[in-house]
Motif scaffolding. Structure first.
Motif, PDB file in Angstrom:
ATOM      1  N   MET A   1       0.847  -1.177   0.000  1.00  0.00           N
ATOM      2  CA  MET A   1       0.000   0.000   0.000  1.00  0.00           C
ATOM      3  C   MET A   1       0.893   1.240   0.000  1.00  0.00           C
ATOM      4  O   MET A   1       1.885   1.288   0.712  1.00  0.00           O
ATOM      5  CB  MET A   1      -0.890  -0.035   1.254  1.00  0.00           C
ATOM      6  N   GLN A   2       0.509   2.245  -0.777  1.00  0.00           N
ATOM      7  CA  GLN A   2       1.367   3.420  -0.899  1.00  0.00           C
ATOM      8  C   GLN A   2       0.999   4.516   0.101  1.00  0.00           C
ATOM      9  O   GLN A   2      -0.163   4.662   0.477  1.00  0.00           O
ATOM     10  CB  GLN A   2       1.341   3.955  -2.328  1.00  0.00           C
ATOM     11  N   VAL A   3       2.013   5.260   0.542  1.00  0.00           N
ATOM     12  CA  VAL A   3       1.804   6.404   1.437  1.00  0.00           C
ATOM     13  C   VAL A   3       1.217   7.540   0.603  1.00  0.00           C
ATOM     14  O   VAL A   3       1.801   7.935  -0.411  1.00  0.00           O
ATOM     15  CB  VAL A   3       3.128   6.839   2.107  1.00  0.00           C
ATOM     16  N   ILE A   4       0.059   8.043   1.037  1.00  0.00           N
ATOM     17  CA  ILE A   4      -0.555   9.153   0.297  1.00  0.00           C
ATOM     18  C   ILE A   4      -0.231  10.505   0.932  1.00  0.00           C
ATOM     19  O   ILE A   4      -0.335  11.529   0.273  1.00  0.00           O
ATOM     20  CB  ILE A   4      -2.078   8.974   0.114  1.00  0.00           C
ATOM     21  N   LYS A   5       0.177  10.489   2.208  1.00  0.00           N
ATOM     22  CA  LYS A   5       0.610  11.735   2.835  1.00  0.00           C
ATOM     23  C   LYS A   5       1.373  11.427   4.113  1.00  0.00           C
ATOM     24  O   LYS A   5       1.037  10.514   4.849  1.00  0.00           O
ATOM     25  CB  LYS A   5      -0.584  12.624   3.167  1.00  0.00           C
ATOM     26  N   THR A   6       2.408  12.232   4.361  1.00  0.00           N
ATOM     27  CA  THR A   6       3.104  12.240   5.646  1.00  0.00           C
ATOM     28  C   THR A   6       2.934  13.639   6.211  1.00  0.00           C
ATOM     29  O   THR A   6       3.297  14.624   5.567  1.00  0.00           O
ATOM     30  CB  THR A   6       4.599  11.905   5.485  1.00  0.00           C
ATOM     31  N   HIS A   7       2.335  13.720   7.390  1.00  0.00           N
ATOM     32  CA  HIS A   7       2.004  15.004   8.018  1.00  0.00           C
ATOM     33  C   HIS A   7       2.797  15.169   9.311  1.00  0.00           C
ATOM     34  O   HIS A   7       2.886  14.243  10.110  1.00  0.00           O
ATOM     35  CB  HIS A   7       0.499  15.059   8.325  1.00  0.00           C
ATOM     36  N   TYR A   8       3.354  16.362   9.496  1.00  0.00           N
ATOM     37  CA  TYR A   8       4.056  16.708  10.727  1.00  0.00           C
ATOM     38  C   TYR A   8       3.236  17.758  11.459  1.00  0.00           C
ATOM     39  O   TYR A   8       2.960  18.829  10.900  1.00  0.00           O
ATOM     40  CB  TYR A   8       5.458  17.265  10.427  1.00  0.00           C
ATOM     41  N   HIS A   9       2.820  17.460  12.682  1.00  0.00           N
ATOM     42  CA  HIS A   9       2.099  18.425  13.505  1.00  0.00           C
ATOM     43  C   HIS A   9       2.997  19.649  13.686  1.00  0.00           C
ATOM     44  O   HIS A   9       4.233  19.504  13.816  1.00  0.00           O
ATOM     45  CB  HIS A   9       1.766  17.778  14.856  1.00  0.00           C
ATOM     46  N   PRO A  10       2.429  20.862  13.713  1.00  0.00           N
ATOM     47  CA  PRO A  10       3.260  22.075  13.842  1.00  0.00           C
ATOM     48  C   PRO A  10       4.184  22.086  15.066  1.00  0.00           C
ATOM     49  O   PRO A  10       5.228  22.731  15.041  1.00  0.00           O
ATOM     50  CB  PRO A  10       2.229  23.210  13.941  1.00  0.00           C
ATOM     51  N   ASP A  11       3.813  21.355  16.119  1.00  0.00           N
ATOM     52  CA  ASP A  11       4.668  21.314  17.314  1.00  0.00           C
ATOM     53  C   ASP A  11       5.842  20.343  17.189  1.00  0.00           C
ATOM     54  O   ASP A  11       6.708  20.314  18.058  1.00  0.00           O
ATOM     55  CB  ASP A  11       3.841  20.932  18.549  1.00  0.00           C
ATOM     56  N   VAL A  12       5.868  19.547  16.121  1.00  0.00           N
ATOM     57  CA  VAL A  12       6.982  18.615  15.896  1.00  0.00           C
ATOM     58  C   VAL A  12       7.971  19.315  14.955  1.00  0.00           C
ATOM     59  O   VAL A  12       7.768  19.373  13.757  1.00  0.00           O
ATOM     60  CB  VAL A  12       6.498  17.276  15.294  1.00  0.00           C
ATOM     61  N   LYS A  13       9.016  19.852  15.559  1.00  0.00           N
ATOM     62  CA  LYS A  13      10.006  20.619  14.789  1.00  0.00           C
ATOM     63  C   LYS A  13      11.109  19.727  14.218  1.00  0.00           C
ATOM     64  O   LYS A  13      11.672  20.032  13.184  1.00  0.00           O
ATOM     65  CB  LYS A  13      10.641  21.707  15.666  1.00  0.00           C
ATOM     66  N   THR A  14      11.431  18.652  14.942  1.00  0.00           N
ATOM     67  CA  THR A  14      12.484  17.738  14.511  1.00  0.00           C
ATOM     68  C   THR A  14      12.247  16.365  15.147  1.00  0.00           C
ATOM     69  O   THR A  14      11.598  16.273  16.181  1.00  0.00           O
ATOM     70  CB  THR A  14      13.886  18.259  14.908  1.00  0.00           C
ATOM     71  N   LEU A  15      12.797  15.338  14.506  1.00  0.00           N
ATOM     72  CA  LEU A  15      12.748  13.998  15.088  1.00  0.00           C
ATOM     73  C   LEU A  15      14.089  13.649  15.745  1.00  0.00           C
ATOM     74  O   LEU A  15      14.196  12.654  16.451  1.00  0.00           O
ATOM     75  CB  LEU A  15      12.397  12.961  14.013  1.00  0.00           C
ATOM     76  N   GLU A  16      15.061  14.505  15.506  1.00  0.00           N
ATOM     77  CA  GLU A  16      16.405  14.288  16.040  1.00  0.00           C
ATOM     78  C   GLU A  16      16.390  14.385  17.561  1.00  0.00           C
ATOM     79  O   GLU A  16      15.808  15.316  18.130  1.00  0.00           O
ATOM     80  CB  GLU A  16      17.359  15.340  15.460  1.00  0.00           C
ATOM     81  N   ASP A  17      17.012  13.418  18.211  1.00  0.00           N
ATOM     82  CA  ASP A  17      17.094  13.348  19.676  1.00  0.00           C
ATOM     83  C   ASP A  17      15.725  13.262  20.353  1.00  0.00           C
ATOM     84  O   ASP A  17      15.570  13.673  21.503  1.00  0.00           O
ATOM     85  CB  ASP A  17      17.882  14.545  20.246  1.00  0.00           C
ATOM     86  N   GLN A  18      14.715  12.770  19.641  1.00  0.00           N
ATOM     87  CA  GLN A  18      13.373  12.595  20.197  1.00  0.00           C
ATOM     88  C   GLN A  18      13.079  11.108  20.342  1.00  0.00           C
ATOM     89  O   GLN A  18      13.518  10.302  19.522  1.00  0.00           O
ATOM     90  CB  GLN A  18      12.318  13.216  19.266  1.00  0.00           C
ATOM     91  N   THR A  19      12.347  10.747  21.367  1.00  0.00           N
ATOM     92  CA  THR A  19      11.891   9.363  21.478  1.00  0.00           C
ATOM     93  C   THR A  19      10.550   9.271  20.771  1.00  0.00           C
ATOM     94  O   THR A  19       9.668  10.117  20.963  1.00  0.00           O
ATOM     95  CB  THR A  19      11.761   8.923  22.950  1.00  0.00           C
ATOM     96  N   VAL A  20      10.411   8.267  19.909  1.00  0.00           N
ATOM     97  CA  VAL A  20       9.234   8.152  19.044  1.00  0.00           C
ATOM     98  C   VAL A  20       8.524   6.822  19.301  1.00  0.00           C
ATOM     99  O   VAL A  20       9.144   5.762  19.278  1.00  0.00           O
ATOM    100  CB  VAL A  20       9.634   8.264  17.550  1.00  0.00           C
ATOM    101  N   PHE A  21       7.234   6.909  19.530  1.00  0.00           N
ATOM    102  CA  PHE A  21       6.367   5.740  19.708  1.00  0.00           C
ATOM    103  C   PHE A  21       5.566   5.556  18.429  1.00  0.00           C
ATOM    104  O   PHE A  21       4.910   6.494  17.968  1.00  0.00           O
ATOM    105  CB  PHE A  21       5.429   5.985  20.896  1.00  0.00           C
ATOM    106  N   THR A  22       5.614   4.370  17.816  1.00  0.00           N
ATOM    107  CA  THR A  22       4.863   4.110  16.588  1.00  0.00           C
ATOM    108  C   THR A  22       3.573   3.371  16.931  1.00  0.00           C
ATOM    109  O   THR A  22       3.600   2.377  17.649  1.00  0.00           O
ATOM    110  CB  THR A  22       5.706   3.293  15.591  1.00  0.00           C
TER     111      THR A  22
END
Length: 172
Positions: free
Chosen positions: A1-22
């Motif tokens: 299945m293809q990705v139709i959009k990747t959206h970043y919430h305005p409060d997410v400025k970077t993923l660097e040095d962040q802990t991410v829960f999928t």
């Protein structure tokens, strides 16, 4: 299945040095003409596709069918086809992670127009969620108004409105 959009919430400025829960989720797209089966949530004043999180190791289609039945009481789910993936990064408001990476697997399907009994979770009942068939263009207009004017809107309304617009392009 293809990705139709990747959206970043305005409060997410970077993923660097962040802990991410999928979190993996599914969304159901059941239409009859220009009418679509949606969930209206009184708390957030919005329309959204039925769906929710997948259980650990749950098959995506099985999870989609489970969520659709639980939320709407839909019966005789058939003609299931992949529609696309909506990916989003948004703030996580619990102390264990900084960001939630939500991956929503969206599927089209057919269901009977008459719905059975839903089995909503307590927080869904508390939020005033209810399933309904509505004209997709009315739902889009309503969500756009909520985005523009409501302080009650939730984080998912932009995803839901984008998906509704994409769906409307395919059924209009």
């Amino acid at each position: 299945m293809q990705v139709i959009k990747t959206h970043y919430h305005p409060d997410v400025k970077t993923l660097e040095d962040q802990t991410v829960f999928t979190r993996l989720a599914t969304r159901s797209i059941a239409t009859q003409g220009t009418r679509i089966l949606l969930m209206y949530t009184e708390r957030y004043e919005d329309y959204s596709l039925p769906g929710g999180g997948l259980d650990l190791d749950e098959d995506k289609v099985v999870g989609m069918m489970r969520e659709l039945t639980e939320e709407t009481g839909a019966t005789t789910i058939r003609d299931i086809k992949p529609f696309g993936i909506y990916e989003e990064y948004r703030p996580w408001h619990k102390p264990d992670y900084d960001i939630q990476h939500m991956i929503s697997y969206c599927y089209t399907c057919s269901v009977d127009k008459v719905l059975g009994k839903s089995s909503l979770e307590s927080h869904e009942i508390k939020n005033g969620m209810k399933a309904m068939w509505i004209d997709i263009h009315e739902a889009i207009k309503h969500n756009q108004k909520t985005i523009a004017t409501s302080e009650k809107k939730g984080m998912s309304i932009e995803r839901e409105t984008f998906l509704l617009q994409r769906i409307a392009e395919n059924i209009s």
